[in-house]
Design a protein around this motif. Structure first.
Motif, mmCIF file in Angstrom:
data_model
loop_
_atom_site.group_PDB
_atom_site.id
_atom_site.type_symbol
_atom_site.label_atom_id
_atom_site.label_comp_id
_atom_site.label_asym_id
_atom_site.label_seq_id
_atom_site.Cartn_x
_atom_site.Cartn_y
_atom_site.Cartn_z
ATOM 1 N N LEU A 95 0.859 -1.178 0.000
ATOM 2 C CA LEU A 95 0.000 0.000 0.000
ATOM 3 C C LEU A 95 0.896 1.229 0.000
ATOM 4 O O LEU A 95 1.860 1.297 0.767
ATOM 5 C CB LEU A 95 -0.891 0.017 1.241
ATOM 6 C CG LEU A 95 -1.701 -1.247 1.558
ATOM 7 C CD1 LEU A 95 -2.552 -1.020 2.801
ATOM 8 C CD2 LEU A 95 -2.557 -1.659 0.372
ATOM 9 N N SER A 96 0.603 2.208 -0.840
ATOM 10 C CA SER A 96 1.423 3.419 -0.867
ATOM 11 C C SER A 96 0.552 4.652 -1.060
ATOM 12 O O SER A 96 -0.473 4.602 -1.738
ATOM 13 C CB SER A 96 2.489 3.345 -1.969
ATOM 14 O OG SER A 96 1.915 3.419 -3.256
ATOM 15 N N VAL A 97 0.967 5.746 -0.425
ATOM 16 C CA VAL A 97 0.334 7.053 -0.628
ATOM 17 C C VAL A 97 1.453 8.087 -0.718
ATOM 18 O O VAL A 97 2.584 7.840 -0.286
ATOM 19 C CB VAL A 97 -0.636 7.437 0.514
ATOM 20 C CG1 VAL A 97 -1.800 6.468 0.594
ATOM 21 C CG2 VAL A 97 0.090 7.533 1.853
ATOM 22 N N ALA A 239 4.884 7.106 1.308
ATOM 23 C CA ALA A 239 4.728 6.233 2.459
ATOM 24 C C ALA A 239 4.255 4.873 1.955
ATOM 25 O O ALA A 239 3.488 4.810 0.986
ATOM 26 C CB ALA A 239 3.718 6.806 3.447
ATOM 27 N N PHE A 240 4.701 3.811 2.593
ATOM 28 C CA PHE A 240 4.312 2.470 2.124
ATOM 29 C C PHE A 240 4.290 1.497 3.276
ATOM 30 O O PHE A 240 4.964 1.684 4.303
ATOM 31 C CB PHE A 240 5.274 1.983 1.032
ATOM 32 C CG PHE A 240 6.707 1.861 1.489
ATOM 33 C CD1 PHE A 240 7.201 0.702 2.068
ATOM 34 C CD2 PHE A 240 7.575 2.937 1.351
ATOM 35 C CE1 PHE A 240 8.505 0.604 2.496
ATOM 36 C CE2 PHE A 240 8.897 2.846 1.772
ATOM 37 C CZ PHE A 240 9.361 1.682 2.351
ATOM 38 N N ILE A 241 3.475 0.445 3.125
ATOM 39 C CA ILE A 241 3.425 -0.628 4.106
ATOM 40 C C ILE A 241 2.988 -1.913 3.415
ATOM 41 O O ILE A 241 2.193 -1.874 2.452
ATOM 42 C CB ILE A 241 2.472 -0.284 5.275
ATOM 43 C CG1 ILE A 241 2.568 -1.343 6.378
ATOM 44 C CG2 ILE A 241 1.035 -0.125 4.799
ATOM 45 C CD1 ILE A 241 1.835 -0.985 7.650
ATOM 46 N N MET A 242 3.495 -3.029 3.892
ATOM 47 C CA MET A 242 3.160 -4.337 3.314
ATOM 48 C C MET A 242 3.207 -5.405 4.398
ATOM 49 O O MET A 242 4.100 -5.403 5.237
ATOM 50 C CB MET A 242 4.173 -4.692 2.211
ATOM 51 C CG MET A 242 4.025 -6.084 1.629
ATOM 52 S SD MET A 242 5.349 -6.510 0.458
ATOM 53 C CE MET A 242 6.732 -6.743 1.574
ATOM 54 N N MET A 243 2.240 -6.304 4.387
ATOM 55 C CA MET A 243 2.317 -7.487 5.222
ATOM 56 C C MET A 243 3.268 -8.486 4.558
ATOM 57 O O MET A 243 3.160 -8.751 3.353
ATOM 58 C CB MET A 243 0.943 -8.133 5.382
ATOM 59 C CG MET A 243 0.089 -7.525 6.456
ATOM 60 S SD MET A 243 -1.386 -8.513 6.834
ATOM 61 C CE MET A 243 -2.301 -8.361 5.290
ATOM 62 N N LYS A 244 4.167 -9.022 5.326
ATOM 63 C CA LYS A 244 5.117 -9.967 4.785
ATOM 64 C C LYS A 244 4.462 -11.323 4.537
ATOM 65 O O LYS A 244 3.561 -11.735 5.254
ATOM 66 C CB LYS A 244 6.305 -10.129 5.739
ATOM 67 C CG LYS A 244 7.126 -8.852 5.915
ATOM 68 C CD LYS A 244 8.274 -9.054 6.883
ATOM 69 C CE LYS A 244 9.110 -7.786 7.010
ATOM 70 N NZ LYS A 244 10.201 -7.934 7.990
#
Length: 245
Positions: A95-97, A239-244
């Motif tokens: 996910l990125s914004v 900004a970004f986030i990811m479930m491994k």
């Protein structure tokens, strides 16, 4: 370029970066991906088809994304228009914004295996963005008591001077006691503490205060990051986030 690790554990990885050029947006949906997204893809070892970026509008809309949304806003056109928050229960989706003073909000529920990411400006901080994100996460099995909220780099209360019209909007959304923490009056000038506004909104959703944290990094102070208020135009941070997996 500056990159900040927001979270990196057995469950997820999240960060904030100015990139090499600060250019993440293509001129047309058919244009190739930008060099910064290619670099991010390489550093995360995730294909571009697994990265999602909504077309933001500084509003309150939040959408659930799945694998079929992969690549939208990065290498292909986007159905996520006027969307400032995205959540997912699928691993391996980034996910990125984009942000250049607004608050990126990272949302994590490890127990339910659900994550979210929001682009939150002053209007959204006073509005329903966080509420809508929590509702979307609940649809995927998350519980407010389990949600961790992290506010990433954004313009701080020492730098973010605002007008009386902003306080009037906030006066309709927060209590007098909350407003005392959200606004700072200094030398007859009014300053906005965005992360305190987000903290109050999180509490209203039933998220425990101990689940809230702020990175305490100001995009205006730190010249290695892009800041709209400082004069950067056409360049932003991601900004970004990811479930491994």
């Amino acid at each position: 370029m500056k990159s900040i690790t927001i979270i990196d554990d057995e469950f997820s990885i999240g960060g904030f970066t100015s990139g090499n050029e600060g250019i993440w947006t293509r001129n047309a949906p058919t244009d190739p991906p930008t060099a910064d997204y290619i670099s991010l893809s390489g550093s995360l070892e995730v294909p571009l088809m697994r990265i999602v970026r909504p077309y933001q509008a500084s509003g309150d809309r939040v959408e659930i994304v799945h694998a079929e949304h992969g690549g939208m806003g990065v290498i292909k056109d986007n159905v996520l228009k006027k969307v400032d928050g995205i959540v997912t229960a699928e691993k391996g989706i980034v996910l990125s914004v984009l942000a250049a003073d607004c608050v990126p909000i990272y949302l994590i529920d490890k127990k339910a295996a659900v994550i979210g990411l929001l682009h939150c400006g002053w209007r959204s901080a006073a509005g329903s963005l966080l509420h809508n994100a929590v509702q979307r996460m609940k649809e995927l099995g998350a519980a407010p008591a389990e949600i961790q909220v992290i506010t990433g780099p954004h313009i701080c209360a020492e730098c973010y001077e605002v007008g009386e019209e902003v306080r009037k909007v906030y006066a309709e959304a927060f209590t007098k006691k909350q407003l005392e923490k959200i606004f700072v009056l200094r030398n007859d000038k009014l300053y906005l503490h965005l992360s305190e506004a987000v903290r109050s909104k999180a509490a209203a959703e039933g998220i425990p205060d101990e689940n809230f944290s702020d990175i305490n990094c100001c995009t205006f102070h730190d010249k290695s990051l892009y800041s709209y208020r400082r004069g950067d135009r056409g360049r932003q941070n991601s900004a970004f986030i990811m479930m491994k997996a």
